[in-house]
Design an enzyme around this catalytic site. Sequence first.
Site, short mmCIF file in Angstrom:
data_model
loop_
_atom_site.label_atom_id
_atom_site.label_comp_id
_atom_site.label_asym_id
_atom_site.label_seq_id
_atom_site.Cartn_x
_atom_site.Cartn_y
_atom_site.Cartn_z
N HIS A 1 -1.29 -1.39 -4.30
CA HIS A 1 -2.55 -1.08 -3.62
C HIS A 1 -2.62 0.42 -3.33
O HIS A 1 -1.70 0.99 -2.75
CB HIS A 1 -2.61 -1.88 -2.32
CG HIS A 1 -3.90 -1.77 -1.57
ND1 HIS A 1 -5.01 -2.52 -1.88
CD2 HIS A 1 -4.25 -1.01 -0.51
CE1 HIS A 1 -5.99 -2.23 -1.03
NE2 HIS A 1 -5.56 -1.31 -0.19
N MET B 1 -12.20 4.16 -0.02
CA MET B 1 -12.80 4.35 1.31
C MET B 1 -13.52 5.69 1.25
O MET B 1 -13.12 6.69 1.87
CB MET B 1 -11.70 4.31 2.38
CG MET B 1 -11.19 2.89 2.61
SD MET B 1 -9.59 2.84 3.43
CE MET B 1 -8.53 3.00 1.99
N SER C 1 0.85 -1.20 0.00
CA SER C 1 0.00 0.00 0.00
C SER C 1 0.88 1.24 0.00
O SER C 1 1.67 1.44 0.92
CB SER C 1 -0.90 0.03 1.23
OG SER C 1 -1.42 1.34 1.38
N ASP D 1 -4.85 3.48 -1.68
CA ASP D 1 -5.90 3.76 -0.70
C ASP D 1 -6.48 5.15 -0.89
O ASP D 1 -5.83 6.15 -0.58
CB ASP D 1 -5.31 3.62 0.71
CG ASP D 1 -5.09 2.18 1.10
OD1 ASP D 1 -6.04 1.38 0.97
OD2 ASP D 1 -3.96 1.83 1.51
N MET E 1 -9.11 7.85 0.27
CA MET E 1 -9.89 8.21 1.46
C MET E 1 -10.49 9.60 1.30
O MET E 1 -9.85 10.48 0.72
CB MET E 1 -8.99 8.20 2.70
CG MET E 1 -8.27 6.89 2.93
SD MET E 1 -7.38 6.91 4.49
CE MET E 1 -6.51 5.34 4.37
N ASP F 1 -6.46 -6.69 4.29
CA ASP F 1 -5.92 -5.33 4.35
C ASP F 1 -5.88 -4.84 5.79
O ASP F 1 -6.92 -4.65 6.41
CB ASP F 1 -6.80 -4.40 3.50
CG ASP F 1 -6.17 -3.05 3.26
OD1 ASP F 1 -5.05 -2.80 3.75
OD2 ASP F 1 -6.81 -2.23 2.58
N HIS G 1 -8.50 0.90 -3.74
CA HIS G 1 -9.39 0.65 -2.60
C HIS G 1 -10.06 1.96 -2.23
O HIS G 1 -9.42 2.85 -1.69
CB HIS G 1 -8.53 0.10 -1.45
CG HIS G 1 -9.27 -0.14 -0.18
ND1 HIS G 1 -8.61 -0.33 1.03
CD2 HIS G 1 -10.59 -0.23 0.10
CE1 HIS G 1 -9.50 -0.53 1.98
NE2 HIS G 1 -10.71 -0.46 1.45
N MET H 1 -11.11 -6.40 5.77
CA MET H 1 -10.33 -5.43 6.55
C MET H 1 -9.97 -6.05 7.90
O MET H 1 -10.85 -6.52 8.64
CB MET H 1 -11.13 -4.15 6.80
CG MET H 1 -11.48 -3.34 5.56
SD MET H 1 -10.10 -2.82 4.53
CE MET H 1 -9.08 -1.93 5.71
C1 DX5 Z 1 -6.15 1.12 5.85
C2 DX5 Z 1 -5.72 0.91 4.42
C3 DX5 Z 1 -4.61 -0.06 4.30
C4 DX5 Z 1 -3.34 0.38 4.97
C5 DX5 Z 1 -2.60 -0.81 5.46
O1 DX5 Z 1 -7.20 1.99 5.90
O2 DX5 Z 1 -6.80 0.44 3.65
O3 DX5 Z 1 -4.37 -0.42 2.96
O4 DX5 Z 1 -2.50 1.12 4.14
O5 DX5 Z 1 -1.52 -0.36 6.20
P1 DX5 Z 1 -0.75 -1.32 7.19
O6 DX5 Z 1 -0.21 -2.45 6.39
O7 DX5 Z 1 0.33 -0.43 7.73
O8 DX5 Z 1 -1.73 -1.76 8.24
ZN ZN Z 2 -6.41 -0.49 1.58
#
Ligand code: DX5
Ligand code: ZN
Length: 227
Positions: A36, A71, A11, A38, A40, A175, A69, A140
């Site tokens: 990956h 969010m 990620s 993320d 947000m 994840d 991904h 998750m």
């Molecule tokens: C969390 C994200 C993850 C995150 C994982 O909200 O969706 O993808 O980056 O990070 P680690 O591996 O540090 O838990």
């Molecule tokens: Zn993620």
Amino acid sequence: MFDRSIKIAPSILSADFANFGQEIQAIEAQGADWVHIDVMDGHFVPNLTFGPMAVKAFRPHVKTVMDVHLMISPVDQYIDAYADAGADVLTAHIEAGPHIHRTLQAIKGAGMKAGVALNPGTPAEAVAHLLDLTDLICVMTVNPGFGGQKYIDMTDKVRALRAMIGDRDIHIEIDGGMDANTAPLMAEAGADVLVAGSAVFRGGSVQKPEVYGENIRAIRAAAEGAL
Ligand code: DX5
Ligand code: ZN
């Protein structure tokens, strides 16, 4: 061909935010299977990252699979923008709105693989009527929003999903909190895509990319050792 072998998906939430292009090139050169990303929105989760214009700028650097991904809530009005940005897999949260079935149809209709993500509090059964529209189920193992959080065990949920999926071509992605200690639990339970942010980027940099390689190999070896 559908590939159920272990895939490590770093990620870039844990990358240098001033240097995404080189960071992506470094993790791929060091053995990442997928990248990956993320997204947000500061609404569905209490943090903000980047949107479709940034993801489109990442695209030329990603030679493997761009795994986006979301969010965010709502989702549907942004699907075409992520298709245009070049996402290979687009994952929406089942908790992000009342019409996940429609959202998955729209993602597939836009030509992407469709993923559905489940927060820790959402049961496996929530996807029982979505399997024919789903290419990936993201379990998750933290509450989404931040990297570097403590792993929440979801072994039972992953086992239930694996049984539910049967011989369908659906990836199970994990994840949150994945490292060489937690990845084997998830691989053994039936996951094949392991997202890792802090455990991949820890100790490395684009000047010291070999550390990314060591971290990726450690997670992969631990996960494969459980099979
Ligand atoms: C969390 C994200 C993850 C995150 C994982 O909200 O969706 O993808 O980056 O990070 P680690 O591996 O540090 O838990
Ligand atoms: Zn993620």
